[in-house]
Design a protein around this motif. Structure first.
Motif, PDB file in Angstrom:
ATOM      1  N   UNK A 169       0.831  -1.202   0.000  1.00 44.65           N
ATOM      2  CA  UNK A 169       0.000   0.000   0.000  1.00 44.65           C
ATOM      3  C   UNK A 169       0.865   1.250   0.000  1.00 44.65           C
ATOM      4  N   UNK A 170       1.930   1.220   0.804  1.00 47.34           N
ATOM      5  CA  UNK A 170       2.814   2.370   0.862  1.00 47.34           C
ATOM      6  C   UNK A 170       3.443   2.652  -0.484  1.00 47.34           C
ATOM      7  N   UNK A 171       3.872   1.594  -1.151  1.00 44.12           N
ATOM      8  CA  UNK A 171       4.489   1.764  -2.462  1.00 44.12           C
ATOM      9  C   UNK A 171       3.489   2.352  -3.452  1.00 44.12           C
ATOM     10  N   UNK A 172       2.283   1.773  -3.466  1.00 45.25           N
ATOM     11  CA  UNK A 172       1.261   2.277  -4.377  1.00 45.25           C
ATOM     12  C   UNK A 172       0.902   3.724  -4.047  1.00 45.25           C
ATOM     13  N   UNK A 173       0.811   3.994  -2.754  1.00 45.31           N
ATOM     14  CA  UNK A 173       0.478   5.353  -2.351  1.00 45.31           C
ATOM     15  C   UNK A 173       1.543   6.334  -2.803  1.00 45.31           C
ATOM     16  N   UNK A 174       2.795   5.919  -2.673  1.00 49.00           N
ATOM     17  CA  UNK A 174       3.905   6.762  -3.107  1.00 49.00           C
ATOM     18  C   UNK A 174       3.810   7.049  -4.599  1.00 49.00           C
ATOM     19  N   UNK A 175       3.535   5.981  -5.364  1.00 51.51           N
ATOM     20  CA  UNK A 175       3.401   6.173  -6.807  1.00 51.51           C
ATOM     21  C   UNK A 175       2.253   7.119  -7.125  1.00 51.51           C
ATOM     22  N   UNK A 176       1.146   6.912  -6.401  1.00 48.86           N
ATOM     23  CA  UNK A 176      -0.008   7.779  -6.636  1.00 48.86           C
ATOM     24  C   UNK A 176       0.354   9.233  -6.372  1.00 48.86           C
ATOM     25  N   UNK A 177       1.091   9.449  -5.287  1.00 46.71           N
ATOM     26  CA  UNK A 177       1.435  10.823  -4.941  1.00 46.71           C
ATOM     27  C   UNK A 177       2.383  11.415  -5.967  1.00 46.71           C
ATOM     28  N   UNK A 178       3.340  10.593  -6.395  1.00 43.80           N
ATOM     29  CA  UNK A 178       4.343  11.114  -7.322  1.00 43.80           C
ATOM     30  C   UNK A 178       3.719  11.467  -8.665  1.00 43.80           C
ATOM     31  N   UNK A 179       2.829  10.607  -9.143  1.00 49.56           N
ATOM     32  CA  UNK A 179       2.274  10.870 -10.471  1.00 49.56           C
ATOM     33  C   UNK A 179       1.025  11.731 -10.431  1.00 49.56           C
ATOM     34  N   UNK A 180       0.388  11.778  -9.295  1.00 52.06           N
ATOM     35  CA  UNK A 180      -0.888  12.471  -9.248  1.00 52.06           C
ATOM     36  C   UNK A 180      -0.822  13.855  -8.657  1.00 52.06           C
ATOM     37  N   UNK A 181       0.331  14.213  -8.087  1.00 56.34           N
ATOM     38  CA  UNK A 181       0.373  15.500  -7.400  1.00 56.34           C
ATOM     39  C   UNK A 181       0.344  16.635  -8.403  1.00 56.34           C
ATOM     40  N   UNK A 182      -0.352  17.677  -7.990  1.00 53.88           N
ATOM     41  CA  UNK A 182      -0.398  18.835  -8.876  1.00 53.88           C
ATOM     42  C   UNK A 182       0.971  19.527  -8.819  1.00 53.88           C
ATOM     43  N   UNK A 183       1.370  20.132  -9.923  1.00 59.29           N
ATOM     44  CA  UNK A 183       2.706  20.754  -9.925  1.00 59.29           C
ATOM     45  C   UNK A 183       2.749  21.995  -9.048  1.00 59.29           C
ATOM     46  N   UNK A 184       3.937  22.569  -8.981  1.00 60.17           N
ATOM     47  CA  UNK A 184       4.140  23.751  -8.148  1.00 60.17           C
ATOM     48  C   UNK A 184       3.109  24.827  -8.470  1.00 60.17           C
ATOM     49  N   UNK A 185       2.815  25.572  -7.436  1.00 61.76           N
ATOM     50  CA  UNK A 185       1.765  26.571  -7.562  1.00 61.76           C
ATOM     51  C   UNK A 185       1.905  27.469  -8.777  1.00 61.76           C
ATOM     52  N   UNK A 186       3.124  27.764  -9.134  1.00 61.76           N
ATOM     53  CA  UNK A 186       3.302  28.686 -10.238  1.00 61.76           C
ATOM     54  C   UNK A 186       2.800  28.115 -11.539  1.00 61.76           C
ATOM     55  N   UNK A 187       2.859  26.799 -11.628  1.00 62.23           N
ATOM     56  CA  UNK A 187       2.554  26.188 -12.915  1.00 62.23           C
ATOM     57  C   UNK A 187       1.163  25.581 -12.976  1.00 62.23           C
ATOM     58  N   UNK A 188       0.383  25.821 -11.918  1.00 59.97           N
ATOM     59  CA  UNK A 188      -0.909  25.142 -11.858  1.00 59.97           C
ATOM     60  C   UNK A 188      -1.727  25.346 -13.122  1.00 59.97           C
ATOM     61  N   UNK A 189      -1.680  26.544 -13.659  1.00 64.36           N
ATOM     62  CA  UNK A 189      -2.564  26.805 -14.798  1.00 64.36           C
ATOM     63  C   UNK A 189      -2.082  26.188 -16.081  1.00 64.36           C
TER      64      UNK A 189
END
Lengths: 304, 270, 305
Positions: free
Chosen positions: C117-137
């Motif tokens: 679960x931890x591994x999957x969660x890590x992958x989810x976070x890495x690929x699913x996280x929104x980029x830095x605030x500056x680039x959100x748009x």
């Protein structure tokens, strides 16, 4: 690039001081390898037993086409349509969850306050009398330790296992289901409440003590208001968990969603299973959305 | 409340060492945390209507002094008198009554951010209300309570923030809420711990001016700890110098020489 | 004006402003509504009553309870009364035949499941996280889609209880340990994924922007910036979820896996309530020990920061 990055990041909370983190990661890895080895040893035949991929494909395939009416042939006259039955099951699920929380919250609050080390704020100075000091030296640690132990014990037994015991004790009773959820949940709530209270900063409490407020007042007006947002937030999360627990109690025969899921599964009506699963999904997602909205409003400082 | 000449306190101790109209006074007080000595034979007294600035480098024991005055710490030696009564002899109930007469403003204001200004100021009166009464006050404050709080807030200049949540206010406004809370206690003295240490000069002057004005208007004793010597000189007629837990000097401002100030803040070179 | 009529002898000059402020004080309708409906949710179930309830404390029930407590005492002690030696033999027997192995299996399943679960969660976070605030748009369409899919998968994993996942997977794939582990892992991956995503998105911008100014690409920022910064938090959540995994893997035994729950179910089916209670206590002990270990490790983590 590595050194630049390292130096740049050092300013940011010393992330490269892994130290104890490295130790824990290694421990984790060791535990994982050991577990895999154990499982391999102890359950060798269990690796390929029964089941088949065709059933899996059939089951998961129906995820996109849940049933909207009964799949079986002989449905007795006067039975409610499938979706209505799913709705009633949701109501029953909510009923059990609500009843369980109505018991778990007060008991959890009581146990939580007794388990927190700050409940027993006693005045250090002033003359006081010997008896009072003795009281404060013996009673609090006793209450504190026994409250913690009780909470830990209640927490450690899963709701289903409590249900097994309570059903054996009381026979088929719906109150047993409510208790089966309420008991471990009061333990969990107690632990979290006591942690939240222990972690609130004490500056307001000291300041109020300086204005001459008594211990009870200091706690209620100097610690509780700071902790209340987190406590409400966690309680709502627990309610969401209670919905889940209530649903799985259906596997033991209670009229919640789990019962219908198990029944439809046994009859191989996979479409119906997905209908009930989606109903559960809707309940959980709605509850989650609601608690997040409440939290954001509380954080923004709105009045109740 | 003090009345005229020195009285003998309840357990017969001679309180001649506590001046007759003092709000509080310390007499030969020493305090140590384990091996470390925080205060060493400190004696002074504060009268109603008098303003006193406590100056000294960080770590000189100012905060410990304040906690002693409030009775939150017990002195190892010497006595602390509040209104001629020795704190150490007070029963818890009387101790609380004594504390409610001293308005303390801490450096970080110690307000509850997610409660309203009204509720925070009402908290000042917890010392003189029973628990049930204060619960009612918080949930459904009476009209007269609200008006009282409103006028107290008007006295410090932030009357229209009364229903706002504290975390929405600026730092300066929050400080005034803290002052209002202390004022609401109807104290005999105001004690402020470093009220202007981390603010710009303009606001610092405004705050000190406010404190002085309030203490003059209500005839309160005022004890403030400061870093800034200039401000201390301007606003306070009497200065108390504290260094390493000992009192370096206690005299009217005009008698304080440059040399005394320098020796207060000198850095020991080994 | 009505305001002046209300003035109670105080100065009229600030009566009106106060009245005005009182009027302007807003009550949040949503919160009030939520509070009321939550209280209703707690109280209505009792008012609506439960279907199969007559009187709860009937004669029958009391004798049931008495019988239950009688049968709770270990079998060898029922005739002889309390004999420590007999008790120990009985315990030792249960442990060596069933309990010890089941305990190890329970523990092992929990560790493997949470690691996955931890591994999957890590992958989810890495690929699913929104980029830095500056680039959100300026996020690309595919990125948004991937992020959206990951969020949805996490929600589904979270919402369906572990037991239901286990029921489905164990029935469909047969009662194998792998199915049980997957069930636990899917649910906890949803939870950890969501928590990890939130952690990454709540990171302070400064160190990451600093990295970017050095010329790091997005993947490098992730690897050298976001992950190390959040690692301690990740481990905290990981250990916290492991505690729950231990409880859940015990109960998976009720579905046929050879963990402690299996013997609990087995004893109950044969109405050997004493054995059942023994295994329940054993599982409780395991959970409490896991609790302590997790708390200890979490303390170490917190203090090392």
């Amino acid at each position: 690039m590595g050194e630049c990055v390292g130096k740049k990041l050092e300013g940011a909370q010393g992330i490269y001081s892994l130290g104890s983190m490295r130790g824990i990661l290694l421990l984790l890895l060791a535990a994982l390898l050991f577990s895999l080895f154990e499982l391999n040893q102890l359950l060798p035949e269990a690796k390929s037993r029964g089941g088949s991929y065709s059933i899996a494909i059939e089951f998961f395939g129906r995820a996109f086409s849940p049933a909207f009416s009964y799949q079986g042939q002989d449905i007795p006259e006067g039975t409610a349509p499938l979706l209505l039955k799913a709705f009633y099951a949701c109501i029953e699920t909510l009923k059990f969850a609500g009843a369980a929380m109505s018991l778990a919250i007060p008991f959890g609050l009581l146990l939580g306050f007794l388990s927190s080390s700050s409940w027993w704020i006693s005045d250090q100075s002033g003359s006081g009398n010997k008896k009072r000091h003795l009281f404060f030296r013996i009673v609090p640690p006793a209450c504190y330790s026994s409250a913690r132990l009780l909470a830990a014990f209640l927490r450690s037994i899963h709701e289903l296992l409590w249900a097994v015991m309570l059903l054996a004790m009381f026979g088929l009773s719906e109150f047993a289901a409510v208790l089966a959820i309420a008991l471990p949940y009061s333990g969990t709530l107690a632990k979290i409440y006591s942690e939240i209270i222990d972690e609130t900063p004490r500056n307001v409490a000291f300041s109020l003590q300086g204005t001459g407020a008594g211990s009870l007042q200091v706690f209620t007006f100097g610690i509780l208001p700071l902790a209340i947002n987190d406590m409400i937030s966690y309680t709502l999360y627990r309610f969401e968990c209670a919905i889940r627990s209530s649903a799985i109690l259906g596997f033991f025969g209670f009229p919640t969603l789990g019962y219908y899921i198990a029944a439809s599964f046994e009859n191989l009506y996979y479409g119906e299973v997905w209908s009930y699963l989606y109903a559960l999904l809707v309940l959980i997602i709605a509850s989650d959305f609601w608690s997040r909205k409440v939290r954001s409003r509380l954080d923004a400082g709105a009045y109740v | 409340m003090s009345k005229g000449s020195s009285e003998v306190s309840q357990n017969g101790r001679d309180t001649a060492s506590a001046p007759s109209d003092s709000v509080f006074s310390l007499d030969g007080v020493s305090l140590s945390y384990g091996a470390k000595s925080a205060l060493n034979n400190v004696s002074f007294s504060l009268k109603r209507g008098e303003s006193l600035a406590l100056i000294g480098p960080s770590g000189s024991g100012k905060t410990s002094l304040f906690r002693l005055c409030l009775g939150m710490l017990k002195a190892d030696e010497g006595s602390v008198y509040c209104q001629q009564k020795d704190i150490a002899t007070l029963q818890p109930k009387d101790l609380r009554a004594m504390r409610s007469q001293l308005g303390f403003i801490s450096q970080d204001f110690a307000l509850v951010p997610n409660l309203s200004v009204l509720q925070n100021v009402l908290a000042g009166r917890l010392g003189s209300r029973s628990f049930l009464r204060s619960c009612r006050d918080f949930i459904a404050p009476t009209r007269s309570d609200i008006e009282n709080v409103h006028s107290t807030l008007a006295a410090v200049g932030i009357a229209d923030t009364i229903f706002k949540k504290v975390f929405r206010l600026s730092g300066g406004e929050q400080q005034r809420v803290a002052i209002a809370r202390a004022l609401f206690q109807k104290p005999v003295a105001l004690i402020a711990d470093e009220p202007v240490s981390s603010v710009d000069p303009a606001r610092a002057e405004a705050t000190l001016y406010l404190l002085k004005e309030l203490s003059e208007r209500h005839n309160l004793g005022l004890l403030v700890s400061l870093h800034d010597l200039e401000l201390a000189r301007i606003f306070f007629p009497r200065l108390l110098g504290l260094r390493d837990g000992s009192l370096a000097f206690d005299c009217p401002t005009e008698d304080v020489s440059e040399e005394m100030l320098l020796s207060l803040y000198r850095i020991e070179s080994t | 004006m009505s305001d002046e009529q209300h003035s109670s002898g105080g100065q009229q000059s600030f009566e009106t402003p106060l009245e005005q402020l009182l009027r302007e004080k807003q009550r949040d309708l949503f919160l009030s509504f939520s509070a009321v409906s939550f209280v209703l949710l707690l109280l209505l179930p009792w008012l609506l009553g439960f279907s199969s309830e007559s009187a709860f404390f009937t004669e029958q029930r009391l004798s049931n309870i008495q019988r239950f407590f009688r049968e709770l005492t270990p079998y060898p002690l029922r005739e002889q009364g309390f004999d420590f030696h007999l008790l120990c033999t009985w315990v030792a027997e249960l442990w060596s035949e069933k309990g010890g192995e089941a305990l190890r299996i329970t523990l092992a399943i929990s560790i493997v499941a949470i690691s996955l679960a931890g591994l999957l969660g890590l992958l989810a976070a890495v690929f699913g996280a929104r980029p830095l605030r500056r680039h959100r748009d300026s996020q690309s369409r595919t990125q948004k889609l991937v992020s959206y899919i990951i969020h949805t998968v996490c929600i589904i994993g979270r919402a369906i209880p572990e037991y239901v996942w286990a029921f489905m997977l164990l029935t469909v794939f047969g009662p194998t340990a792998l199915a049980g582990i997957l069930a636990l892992a899917v649910h906890n991956a949803g939870i950890l994924g969501r928590l990890y995503l939130e952690t990454i998105e709540n990171l302070p911008d400064k160190p990451l922007v600093g990295l970017e100014n050095l010329g790091a690409r997005r993947s490098q920022i992730m690897l050298w910036g976001q992950v190390p910064l959040s690692m301690s938090r990740f481990l905290l959540y990981f250990l916290y979820r492991w505690e729950t995994c231990v409880r859940e893997s015990t109960v998976l035994g009720l579905l046929g896996l050879l963990s402690l729950g299996y013997w609990i179910q087995d004893a109950r089916a044969r109405t050997f309530y004493d054995e059942m209670f023994f295994f329940i206590l054993l599982s409780s002990l395991l959970v409490i020990l896991g609790d302590f270990l997790s708390a200890y490790l979490r303390e170490r983590l917190r203090n090392s920061d």
